[in-house]
Design a protein around this motif. Structure first.
Motif, PDB file in Angstrom:
ATOM      1  N   LEU A 152       0.514  -7.039  45.443  1.00 36.16           N
ATOM      2  CA  LEU A 152       0.062  -5.652  45.307  1.00 36.16           C
ATOM      3  C   LEU A 152      -0.770  -5.465  44.045  1.00 36.16           C
ATOM      4  O   LEU A 152      -1.774  -4.741  44.054  1.00 36.16           O
ATOM      5  CB  LEU A 152       1.270  -4.706  45.293  1.00 36.16           C
ATOM      6  N   LEU A 153      -0.388  -6.123  42.959  1.00 35.73           N
ATOM      7  CA  LEU A 153      -1.174  -6.015  41.728  1.00 35.73           C
ATOM      8  C   LEU A 153      -2.548  -6.640  41.902  1.00 35.73           C
ATOM      9  O   LEU A 153      -3.546  -6.138  41.372  1.00 35.73           O
ATOM     10  CB  LEU A 153      -0.435  -6.692  40.569  1.00 35.73           C
ATOM     11  N   PHE A 154      -2.625  -7.733  42.652  1.00 34.68           N
ATOM     12  CA  PHE A 154      -3.922  -8.375  42.868  1.00 34.68           C
ATOM     13  C   PHE A 154      -4.854  -7.486  43.676  1.00 34.68           C
ATOM     14  O   PHE A 154      -6.077  -7.547  43.527  1.00 34.68           O
ATOM     15  CB  PHE A 154      -3.741  -9.713  43.586  1.00 34.68           C
ATOM     16  N   LEU A 155      -4.295  -6.640  44.544  1.00 37.43           N
ATOM     17  CA  LEU A 155      -5.122  -5.753  45.358  1.00 37.43           C
ATOM     18  C   LEU A 155      -5.755  -4.628  44.547  1.00 37.43           C
ATOM     19  O   LEU A 155      -6.713  -4.008  45.005  1.00 37.43           O
ATOM     20  CB  LEU A 155      -4.286  -5.141  46.490  1.00 37.43           C
ATOM     21  N   VAL A 156      -5.220  -4.360  43.345  1.00 36.41           N
ATOM     22  CA  VAL A 156      -5.812  -3.314  42.508  1.00 36.41           C
ATOM     23  C   VAL A 156      -7.167  -3.805  42.020  1.00 36.41           C
ATOM     24  O   VAL A 156      -7.259  -4.856  41.386  1.00 36.41           O
ATOM     25  CB  VAL A 156      -4.907  -2.986  41.301  1.00 36.41           C
ATOM     26  N   PRO A 157      -8.257  -3.080  42.320  1.00 35.14           N
ATOM     27  CA  PRO A 157      -9.589  -3.573  41.938  1.00 35.14           C
ATOM     28  C   PRO A 157      -9.784  -3.565  40.440  1.00 35.14           C
ATOM     29  O   PRO A 157      -9.245  -2.706  39.728  1.00 35.14           O
ATOM     30  CB  PRO A 157     -10.549  -2.592  42.633  1.00 35.14           C
ATOM     31  N   GLU A 158     -10.555  -4.544  39.955  1.00 35.57           N
ATOM     32  CA  GLU A 158     -10.924  -4.577  38.550  1.00 35.57           C
ATOM     33  C   GLU A 158     -12.003  -3.538  38.291  1.00 35.57           C
ATOM     34  O   GLU A 158     -12.936  -3.389  39.082  1.00 35.57           O
ATOM     35  CB  GLU A 158     -11.455  -5.959  38.167  1.00 35.57           C
ATOM     36  N   THR A 159     -11.879  -2.827  37.203  1.00 35.57           N
ATOM     37  CA  THR A 159     -12.898  -1.840  36.853  1.00 35.57           C
ATOM     38  C   THR A 159     -13.934  -2.487  35.957  1.00 35.57           C
ATOM     39  O   THR A 159     -13.607  -3.242  35.038  1.00 35.57           O
ATOM     40  CB  THR A 159     -12.274  -0.643  36.114  1.00 35.57           C
ATOM     41  N   ARG A 160     -15.188  -2.215  36.261  1.00 36.10           N
ATOM     42  CA  ARG A 160     -16.273  -2.721  35.412  1.00 36.10           C
ATOM     43  C   ARG A 160     -16.470  -1.759  34.251  1.00 36.10           C
ATOM     44  O   ARG A 160     -16.617  -0.555  34.454  1.00 36.10           O
ATOM     45  CB  ARG A 160     -17.577  -2.827  36.205  1.00 36.10           C
ATOM     46  N   THR A 161     -16.474  -2.272  33.057  1.00 36.66           N
ATOM     47  CA  THR A 161     -16.670  -1.422  31.890  1.00 36.66           C
ATOM     48  C   THR A 161     -18.097  -0.918  31.866  1.00 36.66           C
ATOM     49  O   THR A 161     -19.046  -1.698  31.912  1.00 36.66           O
ATOM     50  CB  THR A 161     -16.376  -2.208  30.600  1.00 36.66           C
ATOM     51  N   HIS A 162     -18.232   0.414  31.822  1.00 37.95           N
ATOM     52  CA  HIS A 162     -19.565   1.017  31.800  1.00 37.95           C
ATOM     53  C   HIS A 162     -19.815   1.600  30.420  1.00 37.95           C
ATOM     54  O   HIS A 162     -19.133   2.514  29.978  1.00 37.95           O
ATOM     55  CB  HIS A 162     -19.666   2.129  32.844  1.00 37.95           C
ATOM     56  N   ILE A 163     -20.753   1.022  29.712  1.00 35.64           N
ATOM     57  CA  ILE A 163     -21.102   1.500  28.376  1.00 35.64           C
ATOM     58  C   ILE A 163     -22.224   2.499  28.517  1.00 35.64           C
ATOM     59  O   ILE A 163     -23.315   2.165  28.977  1.00 35.64           O
ATOM     60  CB  ILE A 163     -21.522   0.328  27.466  1.00 35.64           C
ATOM     61  N   ARG A 164     -21.974   3.732  28.118  1.00 33.26           N
ATOM     62  CA  ARG A 164     -22.960   4.792  28.264  1.00 33.26           C
ATOM     63  C   ARG A 164     -23.847   4.825  27.030  1.00 33.26           C
ATOM     64  O   ARG A 164     -23.408   5.170  25.937  1.00 33.26           O
ATOM     65  CB  ARG A 164     -22.237   6.141  28.426  1.00 33.26           C
ATOM     66  N   PRO A 165     -25.117   4.437  27.143  1.00 31.06           N
ATOM     67  CA  PRO A 165     -25.994   4.434  25.985  1.00 31.06           C
ATOM     68  C   PRO A 165     -26.198   5.848  25.460  1.00 31.06           C
ATOM     69  O   PRO A 165     -26.195   6.820  26.214  1.00 31.06           O
ATOM     70  CB  PRO A 165     -27.304   3.852  26.532  1.00 31.06           C
ATOM     71  N   ALA A 166     -26.389   5.935  24.152  1.00 29.59           N
ATOM     72  CA  ALA A 166     -26.685   7.236  23.556  1.00 29.59           C
ATOM     73  C   ALA A 166     -28.076   7.686  23.984  1.00 29.59           C
ATOM     74  O   ALA A 166     -29.017   6.899  24.029  1.00 29.59           O
ATOM     75  CB  ALA A 166     -26.612   7.128  22.032  1.00 29.59           C
ATOM     76  N   LEU A 167     -28.213   8.954  24.319  1.00 32.17           N
ATOM     77  CA  LEU A 167     -29.483   9.483  24.789  1.00 32.17           C
ATOM     78  C   LEU A 167     -29.890  10.629  23.869  1.00 32.17           C
ATOM     79  O   LEU A 167     -29.166  11.617  23.748  1.00 32.17           O
ATOM     80  CB  LEU A 167     -29.340   9.978  26.222  1.00 32.17           C
TER      81      LEU A 167
END
Length: 406
Positions: free
Chosen positions: A229-244
């Motif tokens: 069940l733990l393996f079925l949890v998807p990995e989240t991709r780290t999204h770095i939000r650039p400063a605008l």
């Protein structure tokens, strides 16, 4: 084969073997592109889950079998049987996870894995003690070994063909069939005989009752299910939000829009709910076309020439690159890949598919959209959404041809 066996425990044993295989093989897929220390940890976890799946299946099968009353399990052979599992599974996974596995290496790994499963079974059976004598039919021993090696080979081949999705499930099923098929085939050739005039397995040394074994097996079943069940949890991709800069936001969207309402995706800027706009004019030009795409291998990151790429597919939290022979996982998201590829040669034909126009072998209408086949030694089909069908036909010259015919 199953005469006298508890059918519920038989089904449970097969299910545990499949879940253990899915979790172990799934962890093994993450060996690709990891650092050496993490690779060792993942290899240990993968081998551990596969070994636990094999060992737990075996002893659930033993609890399901009509074992004579008063039988106990010697602790030392039981522990040795598990160590055999962990050792042979770890070596097999190591063989197929370094570099590009050859046919010889896959065959050797399957042979080792099959022999390990058989050895674990008979060592575990040697740990069964009581007032009886155990006999094994030699022909059934060979048949059980053939079942184990053959299905282990099939499982490894499926696993190596594609590491995610349905192929991973198929490799887990093949693994479960290898373990349970070998076990119940071997049990079919086993007979308990009276001890009169025959040597028997006496309970010399530390032993455990079937009730104690059932408790241990229950805990291991819980561990396998929890890991699955733990393996079925998807990995989240780290999204770095650039400063605008707020000045840049004001130039593009007006002074009333706050910078926090704007997000940056690869090669574009967008407001929630609106179509992304190119970053041109913000001092962040679109990157030039990439000549190679990174893909992850067991020994690190490799690169595929864009001229060899047939398609790119977003599969759940993975991005798969097909080079005409097989699929491999890329660290890029499909949006990153689209931003790096030359639009003159590549087209996003579906929200989760990009294709190379020059490698389209044929196209046909299907439902509201279409389907294309991409060439290569392993041709494959890619769906085309209805919104992209007309653009694809135009890029292939089919619209002009139809106009000339009319």
């Amino acid at each position: 084969m199953f005469a006298g066996h508890n059918p519920y425990l038989v089904v449970l044993s097969v299910a545990v073997a499949i879940l253990g295989g899915y979790t172990g093989f799934g962890i093994a897929t993450r060996l690709r592109g990891t650092q050496s220390i993490n690779r060792r940890k993942l290899l240990a976890w993968a081998a551990g889950f596969l070994a636990i799946g094999i060992w737990t299946m075996h002893f659930i099968g033993m609890l399901a079998a009509p074992i004579p009353d008063g039988a106990t399990y010697l602790v030392l052979p039981t522990i040795i049987s598990f160590l055999i599992c962990a050792l042979v599974v770890g070596i097999s996974l190591f063989f197929v996870s370094i570099g590009e596995p050859s046919e010889v290496r896959v065959t050797a790994s399957a042979l080792l894995l099959g022999v390990g499963i058989v050895s674990m079974h008979y060592v575990g059976m040697h740990g069964l003690a009581g007032d009886f004598h155990i006999e094994h039919k030699p022909a059934i021993i060979w048949l059980a070994s053939l079942v184990a090696v053959g299905t282990a080979y099939g499982g490894l081949k499926i696993f190596l063909a594609q590491h995610v999705g349905s192929r991973l499930a198929l490799s887990a099923v093949a693994f479960g069939v290898a373990v349970s098929g070998m076990h119940y085939t071997a049990m079919y050739g086993m007979r308990f005989r009276s001890v009169t005039g025959l040597p028997h397995h006496s309970a010399d040394g530390l032993s455990a009752s079937p009730q104690a074994l059932a408790l241990i097996v229950s805990l291991l079943c819980f561990l396998i299910i929890a890991g699955f069940l733990l393996f079925l949890v998807p990995e989240t991709r780290t999204h770095i939000r650039p400063a605008l800069p707020e000045a840049a936001v004001a130039r593009m969207f007006g002074p009333t829009l706050a910078a926090e309402e704007v997000d940056i995706v690869p090669g574009a800027i967008s407001i929630k709910g609106q179509r992304p706009l190119p970053l041109a004019g913000l001092g962040q030009p679109r990157p030039g076309p990439a000549l190679r795409i990174p893909v992850e291998g067991a020994d690190g990151v490799h690169f595929v020439e864009t001229a060899d790429v047939r398609s790119i597919n977003a599969d759940a939290h993975y991005t798969m690159v097909h080079d005409g022979t097989r699929e491999r996982m890329s660290p890029w998201s499909i949006s990153e890949a689209e931003s790096h590829l030359d639009p003159a040669f590549f087209l996003r034909v579906h929200r989760s598919h990009i294709i190379a126009i020059s490698h389209v072998a044929f196209v046909r209408k299907e439902g509201e959209g279409a389907v294309v086949e991409l060439d290569g030694s392993a041709p494959h089909l890619v769906p085309v959404s209805r919104a992209k069908s007309a653009e694809l036909r135009a890029r292939l010259g089919l619209t002009r041809r139809r106009a000339q015919q009319s």
